[in-house]
Motif scaffolding. Structure first.
Motif, PDB file in Angstrom:
ATOM      1  N   LEU A 174     -53.608  43.610  67.432  1.00 27.53           N
ATOM      2  CA  LEU A 174     -53.982  43.979  66.067  1.00 27.53           C
ATOM      3  C   LEU A 174     -53.107  43.247  65.058  1.00 27.53           C
ATOM      4  O   LEU A 174     -53.589  42.685  64.068  1.00 27.53           O
ATOM      5  CB  LEU A 174     -53.830  45.491  65.888  1.00 27.53           C
ATOM      6  N   HIS A 175     -51.819  43.242  65.347  1.00 27.89           N
ATOM      7  CA  HIS A 175     -50.865  42.576  64.460  1.00 27.89           C
ATOM      8  C   HIS A 175     -51.201  41.089  64.312  1.00 27.89           C
ATOM      9  O   HIS A 175     -51.280  40.557  63.205  1.00 27.89           O
ATOM     10  CB  HIS A 175     -49.454  42.749  65.039  1.00 27.89           C
ATOM     11  N   ASP A 176     -51.465  40.443  65.462  1.00 32.52           N
ATOM     12  CA  ASP A 176     -51.806  39.020  65.418  1.00 32.52           C
ATOM     13  C   ASP A 176     -53.093  38.771  64.636  1.00 32.52           C
ATOM     14  O   ASP A 176     -53.164  37.863  63.810  1.00 32.52           O
ATOM     15  CB  ASP A 176     -51.976  38.466  66.847  1.00 32.52           C
ATOM     16  N   SER A 177     -54.106  39.614  64.912  1.00 31.09           N
ATOM     17  CA  SER A 177     -55.396  39.416  64.251  1.00 31.09           C
ATOM     18  C   SER A 177     -55.254  39.561  62.750  1.00 31.09           C
ATOM     19  O   SER A 177     -55.759  38.746  61.971  1.00 31.09           O
ATOM     20  CB  SER A 177     -56.422  40.437  64.722  1.00 31.09           C
ATOM     21  N   ILE A 178     -54.565  40.641  62.332  1.00 33.70           N
ATOM     22  CA  ILE A 178     -54.434  40.885  60.893  1.00 33.70           C
ATOM     23  C   ILE A 178     -53.633  39.766  60.244  1.00 33.70           C
ATOM     24  O   ILE A 178     -53.994  39.270  59.175  1.00 33.70           O
ATOM     25  CB  ILE A 178     -53.800  42.271  60.632  1.00 33.70           C
ATOM     26  N   ASN A 179     -52.574  39.338  60.927  1.00 41.99           N
ATOM     27  CA  ASN A 179     -51.770  38.245  60.395  1.00 41.99           C
ATOM     28  C   ASN A 179     -52.594  36.991  60.154  1.00 41.99           C
ATOM     29  O   ASN A 179     -52.570  36.408  59.079  1.00 41.99           O
ATOM     30  CB  ASN A 179     -50.632  37.911  61.354  1.00 41.99           C
ATOM     31  N   SER A 180     -53.343  36.599  61.197  1.00 43.45           N
ATOM     32  CA  SER A 180     -54.110  35.362  61.050  1.00 43.45           C
ATOM     33  C   SER A 180     -55.240  35.558  60.060  1.00 43.45           C
ATOM     34  O   SER A 180     -55.594  34.645  59.322  1.00 43.45           O
ATOM     35  CB  SER A 180     -54.654  34.900  62.401  1.00 43.45           C
ATOM     36  N   PHE A 181     -55.772  36.786  59.987  1.00 41.18           N
ATOM     37  CA  PHE A 181     -56.844  37.064  59.022  1.00 41.18           C
ATOM     38  C   PHE A 181     -56.325  36.925  57.593  1.00 41.18           C
ATOM     39  O   PHE A 181     -56.932  36.287  56.753  1.00 41.18           O
ATOM     40  CB  PHE A 181     -57.385  38.477  59.254  1.00 41.18           C
ATOM     41  N   VAL A 182     -55.179  37.527  57.338  1.00 44.92           N
ATOM     42  CA  VAL A 182     -54.608  37.481  55.986  1.00 44.92           C
ATOM     43  C   VAL A 182     -54.333  36.039  55.571  1.00 44.92           C
ATOM     44  O   VAL A 182     -54.618  35.622  54.458  1.00 44.92           O
ATOM     45  CB  VAL A 182     -53.320  38.331  55.910  1.00 44.92           C
ATOM     46  N   LEU A 183     -53.816  35.262  56.519  1.00 47.83           N
ATOM     47  CA  LEU A 183     -53.527  33.866  56.213  1.00 47.83           C
ATOM     48  C   LEU A 183     -54.798  33.082  55.917  1.00 47.83           C
ATOM     49  O   LEU A 183     -54.884  32.355  54.944  1.00 47.83           O
ATOM     50  CB  LEU A 183     -52.792  33.223  57.389  1.00 47.83           C
ATOM     51  N   ASP A 184     -55.810  33.289  56.801  1.00 48.77           N
ATOM     52  CA  ASP A 184     -57.032  32.501  56.681  1.00 48.77           C
ATOM     53  C   ASP A 184     -57.853  32.883  55.454  1.00 48.77           C
ATOM     54  O   ASP A 184     -58.435  32.035  54.801  1.00 48.77           O
ATOM     55  CB  ASP A 184     -57.912  32.674  57.930  1.00 48.77           C
ATOM     56  N   ALA A 185     -57.948  34.160  55.204  1.00 47.14           N
ATOM     57  CA  ALA A 185     -58.911  34.609  54.199  1.00 47.14           C
ATOM     58  C   ALA A 185     -58.386  34.480  52.780  1.00 47.14           C
ATOM     59  O   ALA A 185     -59.083  34.777  51.831  1.00 47.14           O
ATOM     60  CB  ALA A 185     -59.307  36.055  54.491  1.00 47.14           C
ATOM     61  N   GLY A 186     -57.161  34.036  52.623  1.00 47.75           N
ATOM     62  CA  GLY A 186     -56.636  33.848  51.272  1.00 47.75           C
ATOM     63  C   GLY A 186     -56.457  35.162  50.525  1.00 47.75           C
ATOM     64  O   GLY A 186     -56.585  35.213  49.316  1.00 47.75           O
ATOM     65  N   LEU A 187     -56.197  36.231  51.275  1.00 49.12           N
ATOM     66  CA  LEU A 187     -56.040  37.536  50.622  1.00 49.12           C
ATOM     67  C   LEU A 187     -54.887  37.527  49.625  1.00 49.12           C
ATOM     68  O   LEU A 187     -54.930  38.179  48.595  1.00 49.12           O
ATOM     69  CB  LEU A 187     -55.787  38.624  51.665  1.00 49.12           C
ATOM     70  N   GLU A 188     -53.845  36.757  49.980  1.00 49.79           N
ATOM     71  CA  GLU A 188     -52.688  36.742  49.106  1.00 49.79           C
ATOM     72  C   GLU A 188     -53.055  36.156  47.739  1.00 49.79           C
ATOM     73  O   GLU A 188     -52.674  36.685  46.696  1.00 49.79           O
ATOM     74  CB  GLU A 188     -51.573  35.923  49.745  1.00 49.79           C
ATOM     75  N   ASP A 189     -53.860  35.102  47.783  1.00 48.51           N
ATOM     76  CA  ASP A 189     -54.272  34.467  46.532  1.00 48.51           C
ATOM     77  C   ASP A 189     -55.116  35.429  45.702  1.00 48.51           C
ATOM     78  O   ASP A 189     -54.974  35.519  44.486  1.00 48.51           O
ATOM     79  CB  ASP A 189     -55.068  33.195  46.849  1.00 48.51           C
ATOM     80  N   ILE A 190     -55.993  36.158  46.412  1.00 47.00           N
ATOM     81  CA  ILE A 190     -56.827  37.136  45.703  1.00 47.00           C
ATOM     82  C   ILE A 190     -55.950  38.177  45.017  1.00 47.00           C
ATOM     83  O   ILE A 190     -56.130  38.489  43.839  1.00 47.00           O
ATOM     84  CB  ILE A 190     -57.812  37.809  46.688  1.00 47.00           C
ATOM     85  N   ALA A 191     -54.980  38.701  45.789  1.00 53.10           N
ATOM     86  CA  ALA A 191     -54.139  39.767  45.244  1.00 53.10           C
ATOM     87  C   ALA A 191     -53.265  39.263  44.105  1.00 53.10           C
ATOM     88  O   ALA A 191     -53.078  39.936  43.098  1.00 53.10           O
ATOM     89  CB  ALA A 191     -53.283  40.362  46.353  1.00 53.10           C
ATOM     90  N   ARG A 192     -52.704  38.055  44.281  1.00 52.20           N
ATOM     91  CA  ARG A 192     -51.751  37.551  43.294  1.00 52.20           C
ATOM     92  C   ARG A 192     -52.417  36.991  42.049  1.00 52.20           C
ATOM     93  O   ARG A 192     -51.913  37.156  40.943  1.00 52.20           O
ATOM     94  CB  ARG A 192     -50.912  36.429  43.913  1.00 52.20           C
ATOM     95  N   HIS A 193     -53.553  36.281  42.239  1.00 55.35           N
ATOM     96  CA  HIS A 193     -54.131  35.566  41.097  1.00 55.35           C
ATOM     97  C   HIS A 193     -55.513  36.066  40.694  1.00 55.35           C
ATOM     98  O   HIS A 193     -55.753  36.385  39.540  1.00 55.35           O
ATOM     99  CB  HIS A 193     -54.211  34.072  41.407  1.00 55.35           C
TER     100      HIS A 193
END
Lengths: 128, 251
Positions: free
Chosen positions: B60-79
């Motif tokens: 689960l940890h690996d999947s979520i990690n790679s998902f967050v990286l791939d899907a650009g969630l950080e960019d969505i949240a930040r910008h």
């Protein structure tokens, strides 16, 4: 300028089409038709009889820039005067529209005066 | 799968053997040995359980990690989310401005229409009460002065009404502008919704990571109206700027 010329207004927002249509009527142009994107507009233009095209840029389906390019690439339509009325306001976008052969570019929001000025300029230049 | 099944088969056989031993010890009254077997049984179950939980957690940890990286969630949240909020605030401002422009035009127009109506009413009353056969030259002069005044006011007021109505017409441009902005925010909301659904799916059923979405947007692709403070880049500031740019290109 021939006030009875046939004008096609292309914009996906019907409110904007109505605004432009009313402004044109105020200026004495009553022979107008409307289309909601390039896909609908192009066949209408090809059916013939239009003297002037006023188009938005950002539309679902075929965008205004692609419509402009299609018009310029068409044997019968390539000389049609095209005025772009759009909210797109990046310098490189305006340059691209100019390179694609647009005759005038009006950024939204605009005034009735601006529209009138650009239209007369286009036809003055065409007559010169 | 095959290996897992034979593992669990072995484990079950071991368990049965251990259980038989436990019953034997209990029947022979060997309490001490019985407790030892019981502890062995419990320990066996725990270790399998811990292993399974550990593996699930890691996946689960690996999947979520790679998902967050791939899907650009950080960019969505930040910008993109703060941008969207600012775009919507601009929509409020633009609709307020349009409503105020419309209301002002209406407030200016109503007195113009009212004065026309009351002038016309006064004039009509005089006209109706007039006995044309007994009209004196003074009456005629008064009436003609009043009539010509009314015609002049009518021209001025209807011209002003026309201008006010044109203002109302132009104010409606807000619908196109705000519509384009809202459509862009809806796209973002849909995007976030898809990602949340994917996240829920991932936490229920570990997957090997999400695919990268989209691509780079062409610089001149249509982006809708410019929202002050949100949109950056080489923008024109108005029609004068556009005209200048075009004339520099030989227009």
């Amino acid at each position: 300028m021939n006030k009875s010329m046939k004008i096609l207004i292309v914009d996906d927002f019907s409110t904007m089409r109505r605004i432009i249509k009313n402004l044109l009527r105020d200026l004495g142009f009553t022979n107008t038709q409307e289309a909601d994107d390039g896909t609908t507009a192009l066949p209408m233009l090809k059916d013939g009889g239009f003297d002037f095209l006023i188009t938005d840029w950002n539309m679902p389906g075929m965008q205004g820039l692609d419509l402009l390019k299609a018009v310029r690439a068409d044997d019968k339509l390539h000389g049609l005067p095209v005025l772009m009325v759009t909210a797109e306001s990046k310098r490189e976008q305006i340059v691209e529209a100019a390179q694609a052969g647009v005759n005038g570019y009006v950024v939204k929001p605009f005034t009735a005066g601006t529209l009138e000025e650009k239209i007369s300029k286009i036809f003055e230049r065409a007559a010169a | 799968m095959q290996a897992e099944m034979s593992d669990s088969l072995d484990a079950a056989q071991d368990n049965v053997a251990l259980a038989r031993t436990l019953v034997d010890h209990l029947e022979t009254g060997n309490q001490h040995a019985a407790m030892a077997v019981l502890a062995q049984l419990a320990g066996f179950r725990d270790s399998v359980l811990f292993q399974q939980v550990g593996r699930l957690a890691r996946e689960l940890h690996d999947s979520i990690n790679s998902f967050v990286l791939d899907a650009g969630l950080e960019d969505i949240a930040r910008h993109e989310m703060p941008d969207a909020a600012q775009r919507l605030r601009y929509v409020i401002a633009a609709t307020e401005q349009a409503a105020n422009a419309t209301l002002s035009a209406v407030e200016d127009s109503l007195p113009l229409a009212d004065s026309l109506r009351s002038d016309a009413h006064d004039l009509a009353e005089k006209w109706d009460g007039l006995d044309l056969r007994q009209l004196s030259s003074g009456d005629y002069r008064d009436l003609s002065r009043e009539l010509s005044g009314f015609l002049a006011v009518t021209q001025t007021n209807t011209q002003a009404l026309h201008e006010k109505l044109s203002d109302v017409l132009m104010a409606q441009a807000y619908q196109d502008i705000t519509g384009q902005i809202i459509r862009r925010v809806i796209d973002l909301v849909n995007d976030v919704e898809d990602k949340l659904v994917e996240l829920v799916r991932l936490s229920g059923q570990p997957a090997t990571g999400a695919q990268q979405q989209g691509g780079t947007v062409k610089n001149t692709a249509a982006q809708g109206p410019v929202v002050p403070g949100v949109d950056k880049g080489d923008l024109v500031s108005g029609q004068d700027d556009v005209d200048e740019l075009l004339s520099s290109l030989g227009f």
